[in-house]
Design a protein around this motif. Structure first.
Motif: not given
Length: 81
Positions: A28, A36-40, A61-62
């Motif tokens: 992550l 907050h998680i920004k990306a995998f 993530w979006h």
């Protein structure tokens, strides 16, 4: 949900209804200020629609629409150049 539970889920493209692969060792990218998680970050074998960074693929993530019991639905926004 735990990070370890993401492993083994299938990634599915929402628009194309295509299977993109199975999540394996996922990392992550986390925003250090908000938590907050920004990306995998996924070690890539073959991936389409995402920008490769070395040997890995970053899935923002979006783009992730739904995490189900056995799959993750992602909506890839195609860049029109």
């Amino acid at each position: 949900m735990r990070l370890s539970e993401l492993s083994g889920k299938e990634l599915v493209d929402l628009k194309k209804a295509e299977r993109l692969g199975i999540l394996g060792q996922t990392d992550l990218e986390i925003d250090e200020t908000t938590g907050h998680i920004k990306a995998f970050i996924i070690p890539s074998v073959k991936w389409f629609g995402f920008r490769k960074q070395g040997n890995e693929v970053r899935v923002p993530w979006h783009h992730i629409k739904k995490i189900g019991t056995d799959m993750i639905i992602i909506d890839i926004h195609e860049d029109h150049h």
